[in-house]
Write a protein that holds these residues in place. Structure first.
Motif, short mmCIF file in Angstrom:
data_model
loop_
_atom_site.label_atom_id
_atom_site.label_comp_id
_atom_site.label_asym_id
_atom_site.label_seq_id
_atom_site.Cartn_x
_atom_site.Cartn_y
_atom_site.Cartn_z
N ALA A 54 0.83 -1.21 0.00
CA ALA A 54 0.00 0.00 0.00
C ALA A 54 0.86 1.26 0.00
N LEU A 55 1.96 1.24 0.72
CA LEU A 55 2.87 2.39 0.75
C LEU A 55 3.54 2.60 -0.60
N LYS A 56 3.97 1.49 -1.22
CA LYS A 56 4.59 1.60 -2.54
C LYS A 56 3.61 2.16 -3.57
N GLU A 57 2.37 1.66 -3.51
CA GLU A 57 1.35 2.11 -4.47
C GLU A 57 1.03 3.59 -4.33
N SER A 58 1.25 4.13 -3.13
CA SER A 58 0.99 5.56 -2.93
C SER A 58 2.22 6.41 -3.27
N GLY A 59 3.25 5.78 -3.82
CA GLY A 59 4.41 6.53 -4.30
C GLY A 59 5.55 6.69 -3.31
N LYS A 60 5.49 6.00 -2.19
CA LYS A 60 6.57 6.11 -1.20
C LYS A 60 7.79 5.30 -1.65
N GLN A 61 8.95 5.81 -1.28
CA GLN A 61 10.19 5.06 -1.48
C GLN A 61 10.44 4.24 -0.22
N ILE A 62 10.51 2.91 -0.37
CA ILE A 62 10.67 2.02 0.78
C ILE A 62 12.08 1.43 0.77
N TYR A 63 12.74 1.49 1.92
CA TYR A 63 14.04 0.85 2.11
C TYR A 63 13.87 -0.23 3.18
N TRP A 64 13.94 -1.47 2.74
CA TRP A 64 13.74 -2.60 3.66
C TRP A 64 14.58 -3.76 3.18
N HIS A 65 15.51 -4.19 3.99
CA HIS A 65 16.44 -5.24 3.56
C HIS A 65 15.75 -6.59 3.39
N TRP A 66 14.49 -6.72 3.76
CA TRP A 66 13.74 -7.95 3.52
C TRP A 66 13.17 -8.03 2.10
N LEU A 67 13.14 -6.92 1.39
CA LEU A 67 12.61 -6.95 0.03
C LEU A 67 13.60 -7.67 -0.87
N PRO A 68 13.12 -8.57 -1.73
CA PRO A 68 14.03 -9.36 -2.56
C PRO A 68 14.83 -8.53 -3.55
N THR A 69 14.36 -7.35 -3.89
CA THR A 69 15.06 -6.50 -4.85
C THR A 69 16.13 -5.63 -4.21
N GLU A 70 16.25 -5.66 -2.90
CA GLU A 70 17.16 -4.76 -2.19
C GLU A 70 18.49 -5.45 -1.88
N ASN A 71 19.57 -4.69 -1.97
CA ASN A 71 20.85 -5.10 -1.41
C ASN A 71 20.77 -4.86 0.09
N GLY A 72 20.98 -5.90 0.88
CA GLY A 72 20.76 -5.81 2.32
C GLY A 72 21.49 -4.68 3.01
N LEU A 73 22.80 -4.56 2.76
CA LEU A 73 23.60 -3.54 3.43
C LEU A 73 23.17 -2.14 3.00
N ASP A 74 22.99 -1.93 1.70
CA ASP A 74 22.57 -0.63 1.20
C ASP A 74 21.20 -0.25 1.74
N ALA A 75 20.28 -1.21 1.76
CA ALA A 75 18.93 -0.94 2.25
C ALA A 75 18.95 -0.55 3.72
N ARG A 76 19.76 -1.22 4.51
CA ARG A 76 19.87 -0.88 5.94
C ARG A 76 20.37 0.55 6.13
#
Length: 198
Positions: A54-76
């Motif tokens: 829901a947050l993504k759909e409203s245009g928010k930028q999400i940083y979460w190392h649990w997302l499969p598309t994220e680099n864990g260290l960078d996301a943290r």
């Protein structure tokens, strides 16, 4: 929970009360309407509220190392510098102390200092009498469940019991106790009258 709410408010926190996870979700979505960047710590409580899509759909930028598309260290690192950081405490005492145990320390660091605001979602299952029983709760309940979920080869993942191990995959490396709201940024707490997370 009403007594706890007043205790937390006296310590400088802004506190919301929610009767259910769904109500907590609605409070959170409303609170984040004008926010652009959101960081999320490792949190089953946040995941159980099912808000990320829901947050993504409203245009928010999400940083979460649990997302499969994220680099864990960078996301943290990006999460710690976001407009708002979402997480949960591992336990909360009756007199309003917030307790955290981390493996890498990214969540404890962000909660104490970094983002512009912090919002913690805390279910009634995390309420304990004091600091000693609070950290005991984390080691007895939260850490074994998290270790098992992450498929770690720690004694608590295999047996369900904390042994105070020295495993290379040990998660109990960084301990944080908030006695009061930190000076660095405002911390908001959503108290939920249901069990949320570990």
């Amino acid at each position: 929970m009403e007594t706890l709410k007043k205790e937390l408010e006296s310590k400088g926190y802004k506190v919301y009360s929610a009767m259910s996870k769904e109500q907590a979700r609605q409070i959170l979505l409303h609170d984040l309407e004008d926010v652009q960047t959101i960081g999320i710590g490792g949190s089953m409580s946040v995941q159980e509220l099912d808000i990320v899509d829901a947050l993504k759909e409203s245009g928010k930028q999400i940083y979460w190392h649990w997302l499969p598309t994220e680099n864990g260290l960078d996301a943290r690192k990006m999460a710690a510098a976001a407009d708002v950081y979402l997480a949960s405490a591992n336990a909360i005492t009756q007199d309003g102390k917030l307790l955290f145990i981390d493996g890498t320390g990214n969540r404890t660091a962000a909660v104490a200092y970094g983002p512009k605001r912090v919002i913690l979602i805390i279910g009634k299952n995390k309420l304990t009498e004091d600091v000693t029983s609070g950290f005991a709760r984390v080691r007895k309940e939260a850490c074994p469940l998290n270790a098992k979920r992450l498929k770690l080869q720690t004694p608590c993942a295999l047996t369900g019991k904390c042994t105070g191990c020295t495993s290379p995959q040990r998660m109990c490396n960084v301990f944080l106790t908030l006695e009061r709201c930190p000076d660095a940024h405002p911390v908001e707490i959503i108290l939920v009258e249901e069990s949320v997370g570990y």
